[in-house]
Design a protein around this motif. Structure first.
Motif, PDB file in Angstrom:
ATOM      1  N   LEU A  96      11.679   4.460  -7.293  1.00 38.91           N
ATOM      2  CA  LEU A  96      10.464   3.767  -7.749  1.00 38.91           C
ATOM      3  C   LEU A  96       9.814   4.514  -8.914  1.00 38.91           C
ATOM      4  CD1 LEU A  96       9.024   2.822  -4.244  1.00 38.91           C
ATOM      5  CD2 LEU A  96       9.796   1.201  -5.994  1.00 38.91           C
ATOM      6  N   LEU A  97       9.751   5.827  -8.825  1.00 36.84           N
ATOM      7  CA  LEU A  97       9.155   6.616  -9.906  1.00 36.84           C
ATOM      8  C   LEU A  97      10.023   6.548 -11.170  1.00 36.84           C
ATOM      9  CD1 LEU A  97       7.971   9.722  -7.861  1.00 36.84           C
ATOM     10  CD2 LEU A  97       6.503   8.026  -8.988  1.00 36.84           C
ATOM     11  N   ASP A  98      11.351   6.521 -10.987  1.00 35.87           N
ATOM     12  CA  ASP A  98      12.257   6.405 -12.139  1.00 35.87           C
ATOM     13  C   ASP A  98      12.062   5.053 -12.848  1.00 35.87           C
ATOM     14  OD1 ASP A  98      13.281   8.880 -11.684  1.00 35.87           O
ATOM     15  OD2 ASP A  98      15.154   8.174 -10.751  1.00 35.87           O
ATOM     16  N   THR A  99      11.811   4.003 -12.085  1.00 35.07           N
ATOM     17  CA  THR A  99      11.589   2.677 -12.679  1.00 35.07           C
ATOM     18  C   THR A  99      10.325   2.671 -13.530  1.00 35.07           C
ATOM     19  OG1 THR A  99      12.685   1.619 -10.797  1.00 35.07           O
ATOM     20  CG2 THR A  99      11.321   0.221 -12.194  1.00 35.07           C
ATOM     21  N   VAL A 100       9.263   3.328 -13.025  1.00 32.68           N
ATOM     22  CA  VAL A 100       8.037   3.435 -13.816  1.00 32.68           C
ATOM     23  C   VAL A 100       8.301   4.201 -15.112  1.00 32.68           C
ATOM     24  CG1 VAL A 100       5.719   4.447 -13.889  1.00 32.68           C
ATOM     25  CG2 VAL A 100       6.496   3.255 -11.837  1.00 32.68           C
ATOM     26  N   THR A 101       9.031   5.326 -14.989  1.00 31.95           N
ATOM     27  CA  THR A 101       9.363   6.137 -16.177  1.00 31.95           C
ATOM     28  C   THR A 101      10.113   5.309 -17.219  1.00 31.95           C
ATOM     29  OG1 THR A 101       9.494   8.141 -14.821  1.00 31.95           O
ATOM     30  CG2 THR A 101      10.546   8.209 -16.989  1.00 31.95           C
ATOM     31  N   LEU A 102      11.052   4.489 -16.742  1.00 31.37           N
ATOM     32  CA  LEU A 102      11.819   3.625 -17.638  1.00 31.37           C
ATOM     33  C   LEU A 102      10.895   2.692 -18.433  1.00 31.37           C
ATOM     34  CD1 LEU A 102      14.546   2.385 -18.605  1.00 31.37           C
ATOM     35  CD2 LEU A 102      14.390   0.847 -16.620  1.00 31.37           C
ATOM     36  N   TYR A 103       9.959   2.052 -17.744  1.00 31.86           N
ATOM     37  CA  TYR A 103       9.066   1.124 -18.459  1.00 31.86           C
ATOM     38  C   TYR A 103       8.110   1.868 -19.383  1.00 31.86           C
ATOM     39  CZ  TYR A 103      10.666  -2.395 -15.080  1.00 31.86           C
ATOM     40  OH  TYR A 103      11.429  -3.255 -14.330  1.00 31.86           O
TER      41      TYR A 103
ATOM     42  N   PHE B   9      12.742   5.650  -0.902  1.00 32.14           N
ATOM     43  CA  PHE B   9      13.089   5.232  -2.272  1.00 32.14           C
ATOM     44  C   PHE B   9      12.038   5.685  -3.294  1.00 32.14           C
ATOM     45  CE2 PHE B   9      14.743   2.161   0.804  1.00 32.14           C
ATOM     46  CZ  PHE B   9      16.104   2.279   0.550  1.00 32.14           C
ATOM     47  N   GLU B  10      11.359   6.791  -2.950  1.00 31.40           N
ATOM     48  CA  GLU B  10      10.320   7.327  -3.837  1.00 31.40           C
ATOM     49  C   GLU B  10      10.881   7.623  -5.230  1.00 31.40           C
ATOM     50  OE1 GLU B  10       7.571  11.366  -4.105  1.00 31.40           O
ATOM     51  OE2 GLU B  10       8.125  10.559  -2.151  1.00 31.40           O
ATOM     52  N   LYS B  11      12.037   8.311  -5.298  1.00 33.48           N
ATOM     53  CA  LYS B  11      12.614   8.688  -6.589  1.00 33.48           C
ATOM     54  C   LYS B  11      12.938   7.447  -7.417  1.00 33.48           C
ATOM     55  CE  LYS B  11      16.393  11.298  -8.746  1.00 33.48           C
ATOM     56  NZ  LYS B  11      16.765  10.217  -9.660  1.00 33.48           N
TER      57      LYS B  11
ATOM     58  N   ARG C 199       0.828  -1.208   0.000  1.00 30.66           N
ATOM     59  CA  ARG C 199       0.000   0.000   0.000  1.00 30.66           C
ATOM     60  C   ARG C 199       0.864   1.262   0.000  1.00 30.66           C
ATOM     61  NH1 ARG C 199      -3.701  -3.492   2.992  1.00 30.66           N
ATOM     62  NH2 ARG C 199      -2.610  -3.118   4.973  1.00 30.66           N
ATOM     63  N   ILE C 200       2.015   1.213   0.674  1.00 32.14           N
ATOM     64  CA  ILE C 200       2.934   2.364   0.660  1.00 32.14           C
ATOM     65  C   ILE C 200       3.434   2.614  -0.763  1.00 32.14           C
ATOM     66  CG2 ILE C 200       5.223   3.153   1.405  1.00 32.14           C
ATOM     67  CD1 ILE C 200       4.695   1.697   4.067  1.00 32.14           C
ATOM     68  N   ILE C 201       3.820   1.536  -1.479  1.00 40.18           N
ATOM     69  CA  ILE C 201       4.341   1.678  -2.843  1.00 40.18           C
ATOM     70  C   ILE C 201       3.250   2.196  -3.779  1.00 40.18           C
ATOM     71  CG2 ILE C 201       5.213   0.361  -4.826  1.00 40.18           C
ATOM     72  CD1 ILE C 201       6.657  -1.406  -2.659  1.00 40.18           C
ATOM     73  N   VAL C 202       2.007   1.713  -3.600  1.00 42.35           N
ATOM     74  CA  VAL C 202       0.888   2.218  -4.411  1.00 42.35           C
ATOM     75  C   VAL C 202       0.692   3.705  -4.162  1.00 42.35           C
ATOM     76  CG1 VAL C 202      -1.617   2.131  -4.724  1.00 42.35           C
ATOM     77  CG2 VAL C 202      -0.296   0.003  -4.565  1.00 42.35           C
ATOM     78  N   ALA C 203       0.801   4.128  -2.904  1.00 39.55           N
ATOM     79  CA  ALA C 203       0.625   5.547  -2.561  1.00 39.55           C
ATOM     80  C   ALA C 203       1.693   6.412  -3.221  1.00 39.55           C
ATOM     81  CB  ALA C 203       0.673   5.713  -1.038  1.00 39.55           C
ATOM     82  N   ILE C 204       2.928   5.860  -3.304  1.00 41.13           N
ATOM     83  CA  ILE C 204       4.008   6.604  -3.951  1.00 41.13           C
ATOM     84  C   ILE C 204       3.770   6.728  -5.447  1.00 41.13           C
ATOM     85  CG2 ILE C 204       6.465   6.490  -4.571  1.00 41.13           C
ATOM     86  CD1 ILE C 204       6.956   5.196  -1.817  1.00 41.13           C
ATOM     87  N   LEU C 205       3.333   5.636  -6.092  1.00 43.10           N
ATOM     88  CA  LEU C 205       3.261   5.583  -7.555  1.00 43.10           C
ATOM     89  C   LEU C 205       1.961   6.136  -8.136  1.00 43.10           C
ATOM     90  CD1 LEU C 205       4.820   2.035  -8.211  1.00 43.10           C
ATOM     91  CD2 LEU C 205       5.949   4.269  -8.277  1.00 43.10           C
TER      92      LEU C 205
END
Length: 351
Positions: free
Chosen positions: A341-348, A337-339, A266-272
């Motif tokens: 995680l967001l960078d990984t989404v951007t990559l995909y 590790f917010e940055k 849930r924390i990761i979902v909140a970040i992304l």
């Protein structure tokens, strides 16, 4: 490459090309020489494969057989070729005339699709009228491939092949007779069974009646045997599948998703969620880690949580999808590790 794979590749080539092959010479180059190559012989080595092979035939000069395959300086197989459109017949064949003046024990007649191997089982040094091995290269059974393998350069042994040729010859003829009897039982074949089950006198009328009974019995017997084999195979496959399902269920039963893992998710979902819809962030729990994926795609891992051991870790992925495992004190450290995680989404998303 195994010979069965090479034969299959040649069969596919023949089916693709035969409509474009018009002459005997083209048949030789497109179909027959590749078959000789499959047997392990170098068609471009005149010490192994001799084209237009000539031998002295008394007063008859100048006749040639298409190829002779040599081993240790002696011809071991002579080959006569026809166009793939022609039916094979040994009548007036050069093979007969060449067979007795060479040291070979084997002759091959082929149109590139059908192959007939001959030897001298009936009379020494005189080629038999009937082949001991016969096959269509575009429709090969496993037992025929095993026989072809015996002619391979690495396996070739005259005595072994000749000793087996007699059995092959008679098996082929017996199978033909079985086919004939199944289609139209003869009197002798019918009496063979009727004598064992009928107590009365076998008159002509009785034998005629039994012909139909024998034919039906044999066909039913064969059908039942085939069905038994199929059912046995299906049962075996079903048991195997059930076993795999049980293993899968047992494997899944060992996986227990903890409340801490769900809280981390849930924390990761909140970040992304500021970048992508929450529905695209999916978790998959395994025995070794709690994985979080983009679009439920194994090729798009966002991170992995390792929370069930004495120490906790989060695994992050860089642009090469290389995993980096980082120690955390608690799930609250995920926010650090917010940055990444967001960078990984951007990559995909860029991919």
């Amino acid at each position: 490459m195994e010979i069965n794979i090479q034969l299959k590749a040649l069969a596919d080539k023949i089916n693709q090309l035969k409509s474009k092959i018009e002459t005997e010479e083209s048949t030789k180059h497109a179909f027959v020489l590749p078959f000789i190559h499959v047997l392990g012989y170098d068609a471009f080595n005149p010490l192994e494969v001799v084209p237009e092979f000539t031998a002295d035939l008394g007063l008859k000069k100048g006749e040639k057989v298409d190829y002779a395959i040599f081993q240790n300086g002696e011809p071991i197989i002579i080959v006569e070729c026809k166009s793939w459109k022609e039916n094979l017949t040994v009548h007036n064949s050069q093979l007969f005339r060449y067979f007795h003046v060479t040291k070979t024990r084997f002759a091959l007649l082929t149109n590139g699709i059908e192959y007939q191997f001959f030897t001298d089982l009936d009379d020494k040094n005189k080629m038999d009228q009937k082949p001991f091995l016969e096959f269509d290269i575009t429709n090969l059974k496993e037992n025929i491939i095993n026989e072809i393998t015996k002619f391979h350069k690495t396996n070739f042994n005259v005595d072994n092949i000749v000793s087996n040729a007699s059995a092959l010859k008679y098996i082929k003829e017996i199978k033909k007779q079985i086919t004939i009897e199944l289609e139209n039982p003869s009197n002798d074949f019918t009496k063979l069974f009727a004598n064992k089950v009928y107590a009365g006198r076998l008159t002509e009328k009785v034998v005629d009646e039994f012909k139909d009974l024998v034919q039906k019995s044999l066909n039913q017997f064969i059908s039942e045997k085939i069905n038994d084999r199929l059912n046995a195979a299906l049962t075996k496959e079903t048991i195997k599948q059930q076993g795999e399902q049980v293993e899968s269920i047992e494997e899944e039963s060992k996986i227990i998703t903890s409340e801490e893992e769900l809280e981390g998710y849930r924390i990761i979902v909140a970040i992304l969620r500021r970048k992508i819809p929450t529905s695209r962030v999916v978790y998959r729990d395994t025995q070794s880690y709690f994985g979080i994926l983009l679009d439920d795609n194994n090729r798009k891992p966002l991170c992995r949580l390792h929370l069930n051991g004495s120490k906790k870790y989060i695994s992050l992925f860089n642009e090469n999808k290389t995993e980096a495992k980082i120690s955390i004190a608690s799930i609250d450290d995920i926010y650090q590790f917010e940055k990444e995680l967001l960078d990984t989404v951007t990559l995909y998303e860029t991919e």
